[in-house]
Design a protein around this motif. Structure first.
Motif, PDB file in Angstrom:
ATOM      1  N   MET A   1       4.468 -18.964 -21.096  1.00 10.47           N
ATOM      2  CA  MET A   1       4.793 -18.835 -19.670  1.00 10.47           C
ATOM      3  C   MET A   1       4.337 -17.465 -19.148  1.00 10.47           C
ATOM      4  N   ALA A   2       3.620 -17.445 -18.035  1.00  9.78           N
ATOM      5  CA  ALA A   2       3.144 -16.181 -17.463  1.00  9.78           C
ATOM      6  C   ALA A   2       4.325 -15.416 -16.873  1.00  9.78           C
ATOM      7  N   SER A   3       4.288 -14.091 -16.974  1.00  5.21           N
ATOM      8  CA  SER A   3       5.381 -13.311 -16.399  1.00  5.21           C
ATOM      9  C   SER A   3       5.233 -13.310 -14.876  1.00  5.21           C
ATOM     10  N   GLU A   4       6.371 -13.249 -14.205  1.00  5.40           N
ATOM     11  CA  GLU A   4       6.353 -13.316 -12.729  1.00  5.40           C
ATOM     12  C   GLU A   4       5.734 -12.064 -12.119  1.00  5.40           C
ATOM     13  N   ILE A   5       5.883 -10.939 -12.808  1.00 12.05           N
ATOM     14  CA  ILE A   5       5.414  -9.674 -12.227  1.00 12.05           C
ATOM     15  C   ILE A   5       3.883  -9.593 -12.208  1.00 12.05           C
ATOM     16  N   GLU A   6       3.251 -10.362 -13.088  1.00  8.75           N
ATOM     17  CA  GLU A   6       1.773 -10.362 -13.121  1.00  8.75           C
ATOM     18  C   GLU A   6       1.169 -10.697 -11.764  1.00  8.75           C
ATOM     19  N   LYS A   7       1.831 -11.584 -11.042  1.00  6.17           N
ATOM     20  CA  LYS A   7       1.320 -12.007  -9.738  1.00  6.17           C
ATOM     21  C   LYS A   7       1.171 -10.818  -8.770  1.00  6.17           C
ATOM     22  N   PHE A   8       2.052  -9.828  -8.912  1.00  2.96           N
ATOM     23  CA  PHE A   8       1.939  -8.632  -8.069  1.00  2.96           C
ATOM     24  C   PHE A   8       0.710  -7.830  -8.464  1.00  2.96           C
ATOM     25  N   PHE A   9       0.516  -7.664  -9.764  1.00  4.09           N
ATOM     26  CA  PHE A   9      -0.615  -6.859 -10.240  1.00  4.09           C
ATOM     27  C   PHE A   9      -1.950  -7.547  -9.957  1.00  4.09           C
ATOM     28  N   GLU A  10      -1.911  -8.869  -9.847  1.00  4.07           N
ATOM     29  CA  GLU A  10      -3.150  -9.625  -9.590  1.00  4.07           C
ATOM     30  C   GLU A  10      -3.435  -9.787  -8.090  1.00  4.07           C
ATOM     31  N   GLY A  11      -2.649  -9.135  -7.239  1.00  2.00           N
ATOM     32  CA  GLY A  11      -2.912  -9.175  -5.789  1.00  2.00           C
ATOM     33  C   GLY A  11      -2.313 -10.373  -5.078  1.00  2.00           C
ATOM     34  N   GLY A  12      -1.344 -11.036  -5.726  1.00  3.19           N
ATOM     35  CA  GLY A  12      -0.730 -12.227  -5.140  1.00  3.19           C
ATOM     36  C   GLY A  12       0.207 -11.952  -3.976  1.00  3.19           C
ATOM     37  N   TYR A  13       0.620 -10.696  -3.828  1.00  5.85           N
ATOM     38  CA  TYR A  13       1.491 -10.314  -2.700  1.00  5.85           C
ATOM     39  C   TYR A  13       0.924  -9.060  -2.047  1.00  5.85           C
ATOM     40  N   PRO A  14       0.996  -8.951  -0.707  1.00  7.08           N
ATOM     41  CA  PRO A  14       0.443  -7.757  -0.054  1.00  7.08           C
ATOM     42  C   PRO A  14       1.254  -6.489  -0.321  1.00  7.08           C
ATOM     43  N   VAL A  15       0.529  -5.396  -0.535  1.00  6.94           N
ATOM     44  CA  VAL A  15       1.166  -4.082  -0.689  1.00  6.94           C
ATOM     45  C   VAL A  15       1.538  -3.579   0.706  1.00  6.94           C
ATOM     46  N   LEU A  16       2.801  -3.207   0.866  1.00  7.69           N
ATOM     47  CA  LEU A  16       3.219  -2.617   2.148  1.00  7.69           C
ATOM     48  C   LEU A  16       3.087  -1.099   2.086  1.00  7.69           C
ATOM     49  N   LEU A  17       3.533  -0.511   0.973  1.00  7.36           N
ATOM     50  CA  LEU A  17       3.448   0.938   0.782  1.00  7.36           C
ATOM     51  C   LEU A  17       2.990   1.219  -0.637  1.00  7.36           C
ATOM     52  N   SER A  18       1.909   1.958  -0.773  1.00  5.14           N
ATOM     53  CA  SER A  18       1.383   2.259  -2.102  1.00  5.14           C
ATOM     54  C   SER A  18       2.247   3.311  -2.787  1.00  5.14           C
ATOM     55  N   ALA A  19       2.101   3.408  -4.098  1.00  2.55           N
ATOM     56  CA  ALA A  19       2.834   4.421  -4.869  1.00  2.55           C
ATOM     57  C   ALA A  19       2.529   5.820  -4.328  1.00  2.55           C
ATOM     58  N   GLU A  20       1.289   6.054  -3.933  1.00  2.00           N
ATOM     59  CA  GLU A  20       0.895   7.384  -3.427  1.00  2.00           C
ATOM     60  C   GLU A  20       1.575   7.681  -2.088  1.00  2.00           C
ATOM     61  N   GLN A  21       1.607   6.681  -1.197  1.00  5.90           N
ATOM     62  CA  GLN A  21       2.275   6.872   0.099  1.00  5.90           C
ATOM     63  C   GLN A  21       3.760   7.175  -0.100  1.00  5.90           C
ATOM     64  N   ILE A  22       4.367   6.461  -1.031  1.00  7.31           N
ATOM     65  CA  ILE A  22       5.802   6.657  -1.293  1.00  7.31           C
ATOM     66  C   ILE A  22       6.038   8.063  -1.833  1.00  7.31           C
ATOM     67  N   GLN A  23       5.241   8.471  -2.819  1.00  9.35           N
ATOM     68  CA  GLN A  23       5.445   9.783  -3.443  1.00  9.35           C
ATOM     69  C   GLN A  23       5.273  10.914  -2.438  1.00  9.35           C
ATOM     70  N   GLN A  24       4.296  10.771  -1.561  1.00 11.53           N
ATOM     71  CA  GLN A  24       4.056  11.787  -0.530  1.00 11.53           C
ATOM     72  C   GLN A  24       5.275  11.913   0.390  1.00 11.53           C
ATOM     73  N   LYS A  25       5.810  10.765   0.800  1.00 13.19           N
ATOM     74  CA  LYS A  25       6.970  10.753   1.704  1.00 13.19           C
ATOM     75  C   LYS A  25       8.218  11.310   1.023  1.00 13.19           C
ATOM     76  N   VAL A  26       8.412  10.951  -0.244  1.00 15.31           N
ATOM     77  CA  VAL A  26       9.589  11.424  -0.978  1.00 15.31           C
ATOM     78  C   VAL A  26       9.535  12.948  -1.105  1.00 15.31           C
ATOM     79  N   ARG A  27       8.336  13.469  -1.350  1.00 15.35           N
ATOM     80  CA  ARG A  27       8.157  14.926  -1.423  1.00 15.35           C
ATOM     81  C   ARG A  27       8.556  15.583  -0.089  1.00 15.35           C
ATOM     82  N   GLU A  28       8.071  15.012   1.029  1.00 14.79           N
ATOM     83  CA  GLU A  28       8.394  15.570   2.353  1.00 14.79           C
ATOM     84  C   GLU A  28       9.902  15.538   2.613  1.00 14.79           C
TER      85      GLU A  28
END
Ligand code: IMP
Ligand code: MG
Length: 180
Positions: free
Chosen positions: A1-28
């Motif tokens: 059985m394929a893991s459910e999280i793979e679908k995110f890594f394969e582009g199955g759901y749109p990214v709203l905020l990237s890890a970089e955008q989040i890290q920048q905001k958290v720093r601010e």
């Protein structure tokens, strides 16, 4: 059985905020809060489970004396819509009276959770009480609430990742995705 999280890594759901955008905001946010609470010793109260990743990253950018505690509440169960009934699953341990308190939330949707925490914490007589939320959903508030520090205002969609779950899964994603 394929893991459910793979679908995110394969582009199955749109990214709203990237890890970089989040890290920048958290720093601010960390820099702003550190400057505004200079020479005080605030206590940060993370709201579990959703805020665990945000508060962990935020604390790395807090450069003043402070304390950290957690409260665990739940209003969603495993659904995509709030049940409106808030249950406390772990109480605050720290001393609140006379302290500068900052509540750290992952996301504000209906506003019922922060409203509940505001009432509950105000009864404990803090010196000051402010709310920090990484995300605030636009147009979904059901009650009046305060939020003093907001990371991002986002559309009224169901999102996961960076601490946010769907049925307890996907909290470990480093970015935030739209799932509905
Ligand atoms: P509120 O009480 O309706 O404002 O909901 C706040 C809580 O519901 C947050 O702390 C989250 O744990 C959860 N929540 C709200 N919207 C979402 C979402 O889009 N994805 C995952 N969890 C959510
Ligand atoms: Mg949740």
């Amino acid at each position: 059985m394929a893991s459910e999280i793979e679908k995110f890594f394969e582009g199955g759901y749109p990214v709203l905020l990237s890890a970089e955008q989040i890290q920048q905001k958290v720093r601010e946010l960390g820099e702003t809060i550190s400057a505004e609470y200079k020479d005080r010793c605030p206590v940060f109260i993370g709201v579990l489970n959703g805020s665990y990743m945000f508060i962990a990253d935020l604390m790395r950018h807090i450069t003043i004396d402070c304390e950290v505690d957690f409260v665990k509440i739940s209003s969603y169960g495993d659904a995509m819509k709030t049940s409106g009934v808030i249950k406390v699953k772990k109480e605050i341990d720290c001393h609140v009276e006379g302290r500068d308190v900052l509540v750290v939330e992952d996301i504000i949707d209906s506003g019922q959770s922060v409203k509940y925490l505001e009432k509950k914490l105000t009864e404990l007589k803090p010196k000051s009480l402010k709310f920090v939320s990484l995300l605030v959903k636009e147009g979904s508030a059901q009650v009046d609430y305060r939020c003093d520090y907001v990371g991002f205002r986002i559309p009224n969609r169901f999102v996961v990742g960076y601490g946010l779950d769907y049925a307890q899964k996907f909290r470990n994603l480093p970015a935030i995705y739209v799932m509905d």
